[in-house]
Design an enzyme around this catalytic site. Structure first.
Site, PDB file in Angstrom:
ATOM      1  N   ARG A 225       0.848  -1.192   0.000  1.00 34.35           N
ATOM      2  CA  ARG A 225       0.000   0.000   0.000  1.00 34.35           C
ATOM      3  C   ARG A 225       0.881   1.238   0.000  1.00 34.35           C
ATOM      4  NH1 ARG A 225      -4.140  -2.313  -2.008  1.00 34.35           N
ATOM      5  NH2 ARG A 225      -5.716  -3.206  -0.633  1.00 34.35           N
ATOM      6  N   HIS A 273      -1.337   1.457  -9.888  1.00 38.24           N
ATOM      7  CA  HIS A 273      -2.065   0.495  -9.044  1.00 38.24           C
ATOM      8  C   HIS A 273      -2.723  -0.581  -9.912  1.00 38.24           C
ATOM      9  CE1 HIS A 273      -3.927   0.289  -4.781  1.00 38.24           C
ATOM     10  NE2 HIS A 273      -3.848  -0.924  -5.298  1.00 38.24           N
TER      11      HIS A 273
END
Length: 310
Positions: A225, A273
């Site tokens: 993350r 992402h």
């Protein structure tokens, strides 16, 4: 009373989900946010993020299925304590993560960022090739996904190691555990790959102090993350030469601002992402299996431990 599942995520993929439920689970009524109909009918919520005032909005909700492999986008502290939260177990996500990990590791191993710079400069120059057997790859996080990644890297012949909070034993991987073994793990990582879950303990773990414990010239891959990484510390480490390169698929704030320094940095490969994406075709069978497990009173696969946060 009808039993309904409420979907709250990307509407395009939602149509794929709708068709799959209609074909394979017609007993479960499909509804898409914000057209929820009678809220008392909704037993299941499949969502990326939960709506506010969940208990008031959906009084008969029995399970929250997170449409992601992680749940850090959910504020677990604001959800009813008795509500089971279940991560999405999508084989397609695992395959995508393994593909991306191999792509990133091999790009760094074969020095592609430097060769890309040379191409832009019309420069033809070869550099010494380090054999894979002499390249040390370390993975932070040794959960099921990390173990799949390590398995996908094994055929290349890299020296593999891993670190996690708890003790693991993985064939062909030198495993380290706990804070006390972290320095020894970091000291032998030529390429460090982060797939840790995001918790209070792991937020900001990729920082100046950690980079200083890596061998000079090591490289970083962050597939976890964005909040794992202290971005300013990465820039300093790259500028000083402590780190040679980084492959990043996640940022603190996404999408990256137009003036974000990572965009134009010559030693950073930035992707939006995309390491893995949920695919309804491969995720649906696992979601339906969990619904059926719940109906039978069995424990669901991927159920989140509220204390650990994953």
């Amino acid at each position: 009373m009808p039993m309904a599942l409420l979907y709250k995520a990307d509407p395009v993929r939602g149509e794929q989900w709708r068709a799959l439920f209609a074909q394979h689970a017609p007993d479960i009524e499909w509804r898409a946010w914000p057209d929820i109909g009678n809220p008392e009918d909704i037993h299941y919520l499949a969502a990326w993020q939960a709506p506010e005032d969940l208990e008031q909005r959906l009084p008969n909700l029995k399970v929250l299925f997170a449409l992601s492999a992680g749940v850090d986008q959910l504020d677990l502290g604001r959800l009813p304590v008795s509500l089971p939260v279940v991560r999405l177990l999508d084989p397609g996500i695992s395959q995508g993560m393994c593909e991306y990990a191999c792509l990133a590791v091999l790009s760094l191993h074969r020095d592609l960022l430097r060769y890309r710079q040379q191409q832009q400069q019309h420069q033809w120059q070869a550099h010494r090739l380090v054999p894979a057997a002499k390249r040390r790859i370390g993975v932070m996080g040794l959960g099921l996904q990390a173990q799949h990644i390590l398995s996908s890297l094994k055929p290349f012949g890299f020296e593999l190691s891993g670190w996690a909070r708890s003790v693991h034993q993985i064939e062909g991987v030198t495993c380290h555990a706990g804070v006390e073994q972290l320095p020894a793990f970091l000291g032998q990582c030529d390429i460090l790959l982060c797939v840790l879950p995001l918790t209070e303990q792991t937020e900001g773990i990729l920082d100046r102090a950690l980079f200083a414990q890596l061998p000079p010239g090591a490289a970083l891959i962050n597939m976890g993350r964005g909040k794992h990484l202290v971005e300013a510390d990465l820039l300093d480490a790259l500028d000083s030469g402590q780190l040679s390169a980084a492959v990043l698929d996640v940022l603190q704030h996404e999408p990256a601002a137009p003036d974000h320094p990572f965009w134009g940095h010559p030693n950073i490969l930035l992707t939006p992402h995309i390491a893995a994406m949920t695919q309804p075709d491969s995720a649906f069978p696992e979601l339906l299996k969990n619904i059926r497990r719940f109906e039978r009173g069995e424990r669901m696969q991927g159920q989140v431990d509220r204390i650990r946060g994953y």
